[in-house]
Design an enzyme around this catalytic site. Structure first.
Site, PDB file in Angstrom:
ATOM      1  N   THR A  32      47.594  46.105  43.897  1.00 57.04           N
ATOM      2  CA  THR A  32      46.237  45.607  43.649  1.00 57.04           C
ATOM      3  C   THR A  32      45.408  46.500  42.718  1.00 57.04           C
ATOM      4  O   THR A  32      44.758  46.012  41.793  1.00 57.04           O
ATOM      5  CB  THR A  32      45.484  45.423  44.983  1.00 57.04           C
ATOM      6  N   LYS A  76      42.217  36.638  35.002  1.00 52.02           N
ATOM      7  CA  LYS A  76      40.818  36.869  35.360  1.00 52.02           C
ATOM      8  C   LYS A  76      39.971  37.181  34.120  1.00 52.02           C
ATOM      9  O   LYS A  76      40.516  37.432  33.033  1.00 52.02           O
ATOM     10  CB  LYS A  76      40.760  38.002  36.390  1.00 52.02           C
ATOM     11  N   GLU A  90      45.533  27.069  47.350  1.00 47.86           N
ATOM     12  CA  GLU A  90      44.872  27.470  46.095  1.00 47.86           C
ATOM     13  C   GLU A  90      45.150  26.467  44.972  1.00 47.86           C
ATOM     14  O   GLU A  90      44.250  26.138  44.197  1.00 47.86           O
ATOM     15  CB  GLU A  90      45.337  28.876  45.689  1.00 47.86           C
ATOM     16  N   ASN A 143      41.483  43.835  37.799  1.00 53.58           N
ATOM     17  CA  ASN A 143      42.941  44.017  37.802  1.00 53.58           C
ATOM     18  C   ASN A 143      43.681  42.842  37.163  1.00 53.58           C
ATOM     19  O   ASN A 143      44.850  42.604  37.459  1.00 53.58           O
ATOM     20  CB  ASN A 143      43.432  44.302  39.224  1.00 53.58           C
ATOM     21  N   ARG A 166      54.190  38.312  42.145  1.00 56.77           N
ATOM     22  CA  ARG A 166      53.511  39.470  42.749  1.00 56.77           C
ATOM     23  C   ARG A 166      54.150  40.775  42.277  1.00 56.77           C
ATOM     24  O   ARG A 166      53.477  41.771  42.066  1.00 56.77           O
ATOM     25  CB  ARG A 166      53.559  39.389  44.285  1.00 56.77           C
ATOM     26  N   ARG A 171      49.336  44.993  36.087  1.00 58.34           N
ATOM     27  CA  ARG A 171      48.217  45.839  36.486  1.00 58.34           C
ATOM     28  C   ARG A 171      48.488  47.307  36.152  1.00 58.34           C
ATOM     29  O   ARG A 171      47.571  48.058  35.806  1.00 58.34           O
ATOM     30  CB  ARG A 171      47.950  45.658  37.976  1.00 58.34           C
ATOM     31  N   PHE A 230      33.868  44.530  49.367  1.00 63.18           N
ATOM     32  CA  PHE A 230      34.012  44.205  47.944  1.00 63.18           C
ATOM     33  C   PHE A 230      33.797  42.720  47.634  1.00 63.18           C
ATOM     34  O   PHE A 230      33.811  42.316  46.472  1.00 63.18           O
ATOM     35  CB  PHE A 230      35.396  44.649  47.426  1.00 63.18           C
ATOM     36  N   TYR A 246      38.115  32.628  47.675  1.00 63.57           N
ATOM     37  CA  TYR A 246      38.172  33.957  48.288  1.00 63.57           C
ATOM     38  C   TYR A 246      37.631  33.974  49.716  1.00 63.57           C
ATOM     39  O   TYR A 246      37.293  35.043  50.233  1.00 63.57           O
ATOM     40  CB  TYR A 246      37.464  34.985  47.401  1.00 63.57           C
ATOM     41  N   HIS A 258      45.235  37.187  39.315  1.00 65.24           N
ATOM     42  CA  HIS A 258      45.367  36.777  40.716  1.00 65.24           C
ATOM     43  C   HIS A 258      46.703  36.080  40.864  1.00 65.24           C
ATOM     44  O   HIS A 258      47.118  35.344  39.965  1.00 65.24           O
ATOM     45  CB  HIS A 258      44.253  35.799  41.118  1.00 65.24           C
TER      46      HIS A 258
HETATM   47  P1  IDP Z   1      45.511  40.961  45.465  1.00 61.86           P
HETATM   48  O1  IDP Z   1      44.746  40.382  44.303  1.00 61.86           O
HETATM   49  O2  IDP Z   1      46.470  42.040  45.028  1.00 61.86           O
HETATM   50  O3  IDP Z   1      46.165  39.916  46.350  1.00 61.86           O
HETATM   51  P2  IDP Z   1      43.477  41.233  47.541  1.00 61.86           P
HETATM   52  O4  IDP Z   1      43.519  42.258  48.619  1.00 61.86           O
HETATM   53  O5  IDP Z   1      43.789  39.806  47.910  1.00 61.86           O
HETATM   54  O6  IDP Z   1      44.431  41.752  46.353  1.00 61.86           O
HETATM   55  O7  IDP Z   1      42.027  41.302  46.889  1.00 61.86           O
HETATM   56  C1  IDP Z   1      41.536  40.263  46.060  1.00 61.86           C
HETATM   57  C2  IDP Z   1      40.849  40.889  44.861  1.00 61.86           C
HETATM   58  O8  IDP Z   1      39.673  41.591  45.286  1.00 61.86           O
HETATM   59  C3  IDP Z   1      41.672  41.966  44.133  1.00 61.86           C
HETATM   60  O9  IDP Z   1      42.605  41.411  43.210  1.00 61.86           O
HETATM   61  C4  IDP Z   1      40.592  42.773  43.445  1.00 61.86           C
HETATM   62  O10 IDP Z   1      40.107  42.128  42.261  1.00 61.86           O
HETATM   63  C5  IDP Z   1      39.479  42.759  44.497  1.00 61.86           C
HETATM   64  N1  IDP Z   1      39.542  43.919  45.410  1.00 61.86           N
HETATM   65  C6  IDP Z   1      40.416  44.116  46.432  1.00 61.86           C
HETATM   66  N2  IDP Z   1      40.174  45.283  47.073  1.00 61.86           N
HETATM   67  C7  IDP Z   1      39.100  45.828  46.447  1.00 61.86           C
HETATM   68  C8  IDP Z   1      38.347  47.060  46.642  1.00 61.86           C
HETATM   69  O11 IDP Z   1      38.636  47.866  47.549  1.00 61.86           O
HETATM   70  N3  IDP Z   1      37.328  47.282  45.783  1.00 61.86           N
HETATM   71  C9  IDP Z   1      36.977  46.421  44.777  1.00 61.86           C
HETATM   72  N4  IDP Z   1      37.642  45.253  44.572  1.00 61.86           N
HETATM   73  C10 IDP Z   1      38.691  44.972  45.387  1.00 61.86           C
HETATM   74 MG    MG Z   2      45.223  38.386  47.467  1.00 63.94          MG
END
Ligand code: IDP
Ligand code: MG
Length: 153
Positions: A91, A9, A126, A112, A85, A102, A57, A49, A115
């Site tokens: 996350t 990212k 994807e 973070n 993962r 992370r 968010f 997304y 992806h």
């Molecule tokens: P992942 O990347 O671990 O699969 P997801 O739940 O799919 O997590 O969320 C996608 C992306 O959205 C995360 O990697 C992060 O950048 C962002 N994100 C997820 N939850 C939050 C939040 O509560 N606040 C701000 N950003 C968030």
């Molecule tokens: Mg995800």
């Protein structure tokens, strides 16, 4: 052959961490199927997304992922979705375990670094958003027999 889509990212690029993050996947033994350096358009970000549309968010996530260049990769190898993962960690950077990408480099909810697809279905959806079929290279690494034994049951 299992495949997954990984994105380094914008924060990874801006912080000069491309090499270190890529190394985590490379040293684990996964092979690169494709890689490109690009800027994600808002349209593509919204398609990628879509499952998060409506979440609080979501607008910030679209701004973040489109804010600067990213490196997009396809990784290949048995169990590569699960392996990636695990390497990425939880996350939120402040919850992710040390030793994970992370956990070692992240401190926030949104920034973070990486992806990674979370299922075979999301991986194939994807991958198709970023690469054409003929851009995915199939080959075997000289080291693969020492990473994946023939009989691993
Ligand atoms: P992942 O990347 O671990 O699969 P997801 O739940 O799919 O997590 O969320 C996608 C992306 O959205 C995360 O990697 C992060 O950048 C962002 N994100 C997820 N939850 C939050 C939040 O509560 N606040 C701000 N950003 C968030
Ligand atoms: Mg995800």
């Amino acid at each position: 052959m299992d495949r997954t889509l990984i994105i380094l990212k914008p924060d990874t690029i801006q912080r000069g961490l491309i090499g270190q993050v890529l190394q985590r996947f490379e040293q684990k033994g996964l092979s690169l199927g494709a890689m490109k350096f690009m800027k994600i358009s808002r349209d593509l970000a919204e398609r990628h997304y879509a499952p998060h549309k409506g979440k609080p968010f979501y607008p910030g996530l679209i701004d973040y992922i489109t804010s600067g260049p990213v490196v997009v990769l396809v990784l290949q190898g048995n169990r590569c979705i699960e392996i990636s993962r695990t390497l990425m960690g939880k996350t939120f950077g402040f919850e992710a375990a040390p030793g994970t990408i992370r956990g070692d480099f992240g401190a926030s909810r949104s920034y973070n670094l990486v992806h990674g697809s979370d299922s075979p279905e999301s991986a194939s959806t994807e991958i198709a958003l970023y690469f054409k079929d003929d851009e995915l290279l199939e080959y075997s690494l000289a080291s693969s027999g020492w990473v994946y034994p023939k009989d691993d049951s």
